[in-house]
Design a protein around this motif. Sequence first.
Motif, PDB file in Angstrom:
ATOM      1  N   LEU A  38       0.694  -1.098   0.153  1.00 36.29           N
ATOM      2  CA  LEU A  38       0.006   0.008  -0.020  1.00 36.29           C
ATOM      3  C   LEU A  38       1.103   1.136  -0.077  1.00 36.29           C
ATOM      4  O   LEU A  38       0.499   2.003  -0.859  1.00 36.29           O
ATOM      5  CB  LEU A  38      -0.939  -0.092   1.274  1.00 36.29           C
ATOM      6  CG  LEU A  38      -1.895   1.165   1.326  1.00 36.29           C
ATOM      7  CD1 LEU A  38      -3.086   1.302   0.027  1.00 36.29           C
ATOM      8  CD2 LEU A  38      -2.629   1.243   2.780  1.00 36.29           C
ATOM      9  N   GLY A  39       2.044   1.379   0.839  1.00 41.19           N
ATOM     10  CA  GLY A  39       2.784   2.363   0.952  1.00 41.19           C
ATOM     11  C   GLY A  39       3.463   2.748  -0.449  1.00 41.19           C
ATOM     12  O   GLY A  39       3.549   3.781  -0.888  1.00 41.19           O
ATOM     13  N   VAL A  40       4.356   1.690  -0.949  1.00 38.75           N
ATOM     14  CA  VAL A  40       4.903   2.142  -2.185  1.00 38.75           C
ATOM     15  C   VAL A  40       3.861   2.273  -3.317  1.00 38.75           C
ATOM     16  O   VAL A  40       4.192   3.047  -4.176  1.00 38.75           O
ATOM     17  CB  VAL A  40       5.461   0.638  -2.671  1.00 38.75           C
ATOM     18  CG1 VAL A  40       6.094   0.725  -4.095  1.00 38.75           C
ATOM     19  CG2 VAL A  40       6.569   0.125  -1.806  1.00 38.75           C
ATOM     20  N   ARG A  41       2.692   1.797  -3.461  1.00 40.57           N
ATOM     21  CA  ARG A  41       1.680   2.117  -4.330  1.00 40.57           C
ATOM     22  C   ARG A  41       1.387   3.414  -4.376  1.00 40.57           C
ATOM     23  O   ARG A  41       1.114   4.311  -5.149  1.00 40.57           O
ATOM     24  CB  ARG A  41       0.641   1.370  -4.812  1.00 40.57           C
ATOM     25  CG  ARG A  41       1.014  -0.154  -5.271  1.00 40.57           C
ATOM     26  CD  ARG A  41      -0.054  -1.134  -5.197  1.00 40.57           C
ATOM     27  NE  ARG A  41      -1.216  -0.521  -6.191  1.00 40.57           N
ATOM     28  CZ  ARG A  41      -2.320  -1.506  -6.521  1.00 40.57           C
ATOM     29  NH1 ARG A  41      -2.327  -2.508  -6.084  1.00 40.57           N
ATOM     30  NH2 ARG A  41      -3.110  -0.941  -7.331  1.00 40.57           N
ATOM     31  N   LEU A  93       1.973  -5.875 -11.017  1.00 43.57           N
ATOM     32  CA  LEU A  93       2.965  -6.670 -10.004  1.00 43.57           C
ATOM     33  C   LEU A  93       2.243  -7.064  -8.663  1.00 43.57           C
ATOM     34  O   LEU A  93       2.470  -8.070  -8.447  1.00 43.57           O
ATOM     35  CB  LEU A  93       4.109  -6.079  -9.836  1.00 43.57           C
ATOM     36  CG  LEU A  93       5.143  -5.982 -11.273  1.00 43.57           C
ATOM     37  CD1 LEU A  93       6.265  -5.535 -10.812  1.00 43.57           C
ATOM     38  CD2 LEU A  93       5.150  -7.389 -11.845  1.00 43.57           C
ATOM     39  N   THR A  94       1.306  -6.051  -8.091  1.00 41.53           N
ATOM     40  CA  THR A  94       0.756  -6.400  -6.932  1.00 41.53           C
ATOM     41  C   THR A  94      -0.615  -6.446  -6.749  1.00 41.53           C
ATOM     42  O   THR A  94      -1.161  -6.789  -5.806  1.00 41.53           O
ATOM     43  CB  THR A  94       1.244  -5.062  -6.089  1.00 41.53           C
ATOM     44  OG1 THR A  94       0.747  -3.924  -6.459  1.00 41.53           O
ATOM     45  CG2 THR A  94       2.793  -4.858  -5.903  1.00 41.53           C
ATOM     46  N   ASN A 116      -7.068  -2.800  -5.106  1.00 34.85           N
ATOM     47  CA  ASN A 116      -7.608  -2.510  -6.722  1.00 34.85           C
ATOM     48  C   ASN A 116      -6.722  -1.322  -6.887  1.00 34.85           C
ATOM     49  O   ASN A 116      -5.837  -0.787  -6.411  1.00 34.85           O
ATOM     50  CB  ASN A 116      -9.124  -2.291  -6.792  1.00 34.85           C
ATOM     51  CG  ASN A 116      -9.543  -1.255  -5.845  1.00 34.85           C
ATOM     52  OD1 ASN A 116      -8.791  -0.470  -5.634  1.00 34.85           O
ATOM     53  ND2 ASN A 116     -10.878  -1.091  -6.058  1.00 34.85           N
ATOM     54  N   ALA A 117      -7.031  -0.935  -8.044  1.00 35.28           N
ATOM     55  CA  ALA A 117      -6.253   0.212  -8.764  1.00 35.28           C
ATOM     56  C   ALA A 117      -6.247   1.393  -7.936  1.00 35.28           C
ATOM     57  O   ALA A 117      -5.236   2.344  -8.232  1.00 35.28           O
ATOM     58  CB  ALA A 117      -6.914   0.423 -10.072  1.00 35.28           C
ATOM     59  N   LEU A 119      -6.525   1.663  -4.746  1.00 33.55           N
ATOM     60  CA  LEU A 119      -6.137   1.403  -3.431  1.00 33.55           C
ATOM     61  C   LEU A 119      -7.244   1.099  -2.479  1.00 33.55           C
ATOM     62  O   LEU A 119      -6.915   1.259  -1.158  1.00 33.55           O
ATOM     63  CB  LEU A 119      -5.151   2.565  -2.914  1.00 33.55           C
ATOM     64  CG  LEU A 119      -3.811   2.808  -3.700  1.00 33.55           C
ATOM     65  CD1 LEU A 119      -3.203   4.004  -2.824  1.00 33.55           C
ATOM     66  CD2 LEU A 119      -2.851   1.662  -3.992  1.00 33.55           C
ATOM     67  N   ALA A 120      -8.256   0.614  -2.946  1.00 35.36           N
ATOM     68  CA  ALA A 120      -9.378   0.311  -2.059  1.00 35.36           C
ATOM     69  C   ALA A 120      -9.416  -1.238  -2.094  1.00 35.36           C
ATOM     70  O   ALA A 120      -8.666  -1.792  -2.909  1.00 35.36           O
ATOM     71  CB  ALA A 120     -10.516   0.757  -2.617  1.00 35.36           C
ATOM     72  N   GLU A 121      -9.857  -1.814  -0.641  1.00 41.81           N
ATOM     73  CA  GLU A 121      -9.749  -3.311  -0.613  1.00 41.81           C
ATOM     74  C   GLU A 121     -10.900  -3.851  -1.577  1.00 41.81           C
ATOM     75  O   GLU A 121     -11.993  -3.300  -1.677  1.00 41.81           O
ATOM     76  CB  GLU A 121      -9.954  -3.682   0.669  1.00 41.81           C
ATOM     77  CG  GLU A 121      -8.659  -3.013   1.584  1.00 41.81           C
ATOM     78  CD  GLU A 121      -8.883  -3.964   3.038  1.00 41.81           C
ATOM     79  OE1 GLU A 121     -10.030  -4.524   3.555  1.00 41.81           O
ATOM     80  OE2 GLU A 121      -7.997  -3.724   3.840  1.00 41.81           O
ATOM     81  N   LYS A 122     -10.445  -4.950  -2.207  1.00 36.84           N
ATOM     82  CA  LYS A 122     -11.359  -5.562  -3.161  1.00 36.84           C
ATOM     83  C   LYS A 122     -11.415  -7.158  -2.827  1.00 36.84           C
ATOM     84  O   LYS A 122     -10.561  -7.839  -2.481  1.00 36.84           O
ATOM     85  CB  LYS A 122     -10.807  -5.715  -4.501  1.00 36.84           C
ATOM     86  CG  LYS A 122     -11.738  -6.393  -5.620  1.00 36.84           C
ATOM     87  CD  LYS A 122     -10.957  -6.374  -6.899  1.00 36.84           C
ATOM     88  CE  LYS A 122     -11.678  -7.267  -7.737  1.00 36.84           C
ATOM     89  NZ  LYS A 122     -10.822  -7.606  -9.046  1.00 36.84           N
ATOM     90  N   ALA A 123     -12.758  -7.649  -2.615  1.00 41.63           N
ATOM     91  CA  ALA A 123     -13.123  -9.077  -2.140  1.00 41.63           C
ATOM     92  C   ALA A 123     -13.149  -9.859  -3.166  1.00 41.63           C
ATOM     93  O   ALA A 123     -14.064  -9.540  -4.255  1.00 41.63           O
ATOM     94  CB  ALA A 123     -14.107  -8.927  -1.291  1.00 41.63           C
TER      95      ALA A 123
END
Length: 187
Positions: A38-41, A93-94, A116-117, A119-123
């Motif tokens: 998350l931090g790198v993205r 990549l991530t 997801n693109a 940076l939200a969580e996707k289930a």
Amino acid sequence: QVASFQGVAVRSLCTSSPHDHPEHGRLVYKGNLAKAVLGVRFFSYSTSIFNLFMVPYIMLKTGIGFESLLIQAAFYGLIGFFTFITPVTLHVLTKGYVIRLYYKEDMDTYTAITYNAILAEKATVFHQKDVKIPDITKMFTTFYAKTKSMLVNPTLFPNPQDYHHLMGYDKSLYFNFEEEEKEADDR
């Protein structure tokens, strides 16, 4: 449980484990690189946005310009490459890195939480039978859930049986010799 909260007793009656999720089931895996990914993205996205707004401003204020159209195209192409390609590459990549994996035993389904693109969580919900192990080991793929590649670290499963069930290693091997002979004869 009873906790004191500024002199007021508060009672909590919770029958589920702290690792249970009412919708997704029991937590069987938690990735240790979730904050790093998350931090790198986020850093990559923020520097790209900074570039989009600051490079034209700097070019206008400093008066830096190039006489040749070819040099201008090369310069803006280089800036654009790092502005757009780096975040897209990091996303590709991530995107399959599993942050958390839940297992719902009564339905034999898994829920993988990824970013997801934006940076939200996707289930992603899938059944154990949807899991495919790649024939050739891939760098950022442990298994495929339906068609989506997923990356997990097998050593981070607190219970190794959860990993074995996910990958289908707990199924017994069954060989039907009559079918094998029939296929061999057909060939």
